[in-house]
Design a protein around this motif. Structure first.
Motif, short mmCIF file in Angstrom:
data_model
loop_
_atom_site.label_atom_id
_atom_site.label_comp_id
_atom_site.label_asym_id
_atom_site.label_seq_id
_atom_site.Cartn_x
_atom_site.Cartn_y
_atom_site.Cartn_z
N LYS A 147 0.83 -1.21 0.00
CA LYS A 147 0.00 0.00 0.00
C LYS A 147 0.86 1.26 0.00
O LYS A 147 0.55 2.23 -0.70
CB LYS A 147 -0.93 -0.01 1.21
CG LYS A 147 -2.08 -1.00 1.10
CD LYS A 147 -3.07 -0.87 2.24
CE LYS A 147 -2.49 -1.35 3.55
NZ LYS A 147 -3.51 -1.32 4.64
N PHE A 148 1.94 1.21 0.78
CA PHE A 148 2.86 2.35 0.80
C PHE A 148 3.46 2.58 -0.59
O PHE A 148 3.56 3.71 -1.05
CB PHE A 148 3.98 2.10 1.82
CG PHE A 148 4.93 3.24 1.98
CD1 PHE A 148 4.64 4.28 2.83
CD2 PHE A 148 6.13 3.28 1.27
CE1 PHE A 148 5.52 5.35 2.99
CE2 PHE A 148 7.02 4.33 1.42
CZ PHE A 148 6.71 5.37 2.28
N PHE A 149 3.84 1.48 -1.23
CA PHE A 149 4.40 1.57 -2.58
C PHE A 149 3.39 2.19 -3.55
O PHE A 149 3.74 3.05 -4.36
CB PHE A 149 4.82 0.19 -3.06
CG PHE A 149 5.29 0.16 -4.49
CD1 PHE A 149 6.58 0.56 -4.83
CD2 PHE A 149 4.44 -0.25 -5.51
CE1 PHE A 149 7.01 0.54 -6.15
CE2 PHE A 149 4.85 -0.27 -6.83
CZ PHE A 149 6.15 0.13 -7.15
N LEU A 150 2.12 1.75 -3.47
CA LEU A 150 1.11 2.24 -4.40
C LEU A 150 0.81 3.72 -4.16
O LEU A 150 0.65 4.50 -5.12
CB LEU A 150 -0.17 1.41 -4.28
CG LEU A 150 -0.05 -0.05 -4.75
CD1 LEU A 150 -1.35 -0.79 -4.46
CD2 LEU A 150 0.29 -0.11 -6.24
N VAL A 151 0.72 4.11 -2.89
CA VAL A 151 0.49 5.52 -2.57
C VAL A 151 1.63 6.37 -3.11
O VAL A 151 1.42 7.42 -3.72
CB VAL A 151 0.33 5.72 -1.04
CG1 VAL A 151 0.47 7.20 -0.67
CG2 VAL A 151 -1.00 5.18 -0.58
N ASN A 152 2.85 5.89 -2.91
CA ASN A 152 4.01 6.65 -3.36
C ASN A 152 4.22 6.55 -4.87
O ASN A 152 4.91 7.38 -5.45
CB ASN A 152 5.26 6.22 -2.61
CG ASN A 152 5.33 6.83 -1.23
OD1 ASN A 152 5.83 7.94 -1.05
ND2 ASN A 152 4.81 6.13 -0.23
N LEU A 153 3.63 5.52 -5.49
CA LEU A 153 3.67 5.44 -6.95
C LEU A 153 2.89 6.60 -7.56
O LEU A 153 3.32 7.21 -8.55
CB LEU A 153 3.11 4.11 -7.43
CG LEU A 153 3.17 3.86 -8.94
CD1 LEU A 153 4.62 3.83 -9.43
CD2 LEU A 153 2.47 2.53 -9.28
#
Length: 208
Positions: A147-153
């Motif tokens: 989720k962190f990766f997707l938000v930061n994507l």
């Protein structure tokens, strides 16, 4: 109103010190050469600025409790920005390129390094209080990271897209050097992504 956390003050001072060290090569790359005394003053200034910001947020938290998290996120974001700028300027210096497709590649690399740093600071400092997903086992930790990766994507797209638009579409104005304009483009993207990253991290990733 919760008691003042002295560890947060110490961490704020440490972040200011690290950010001060990282900003010096960036300033040098855009033509601002600091002697030893001015470099020490710049570092000391940031070491004072960061805990001062935290203390102001602590005072405001009696009315808006979220201010503590937001300012800690901002302090962490300042460090991430210095890492972002530091890596970007190092790549510009090494390869002597400050525009075109390679600028976008360099900006992508520097942003990725900053985001990796950001994850650990946000997980263990900014959003650490109050329980949550940090104690949910390996599977939940992996889900949190995704989720962190997707938000930061999304933040990555905004960050790199805004910086690349300013540098490659608007172009370098007359009288401004390529490296300076590259850093202006990078600076603009920091402010654009700040609020998205904070609320995305708070309500989607860490939920604290």
């Amino acid at each position: 109103m919760s008691p003042l956390d002295r560890n947060d003050i110490k961490i704020s001072v440490l972040v200011g010190f690290i950010a001060g060290l990282l900003i010096i090569p960036t300033l040098h790359n855009i033509g601002v050469n600091l002697n030893f005394q001015k470099s020490v003053l710049a570092i000391a200034g940031l070491m004072i600025f960061t805990p001062t910001g935290y203390l102001i947020a602590y005072w405001l938290s009696r009315w808006w409790p979220v201010m503590i998290q937001f300012v800690k996120f901002g302090i962490t974001g300042g460090l991430n920005s210095m890492i972002d700028f530091g890596v970007l300027n190092l790549l510009i210096y090494i390869f002597g390129i400050a525009g075109g497709i390679w600028y976008s590649v360099f900006k992508s690399i520097s942003f990725a390094v900053a985001v990796t740093n950001s994850y650990f600071w946000n997980k263990y400092w900014v959003f650490s209080a109050g329980g949550g997903s940090s104690s949910g086992g390996k599977g939940q930790a992996i889900g949190e990271f995704i989720k962190f990766f997707l938000v930061n994507l999304v933040g990555f797209s905004i960050n790199v897209g805004a910086a690349s638009f300013i540098v490659n579409v608007i172009g370098t104005p007359a009288g401004i050097s390529g490296p300076l304009w590259a850093n202006i483009g990078a600076a603009s993207s920091v402010f654009i992504t700040l609020f998205w990253n904070f609320f995305g991290s708070k309500f989607i990733v860490f939920k604290r």
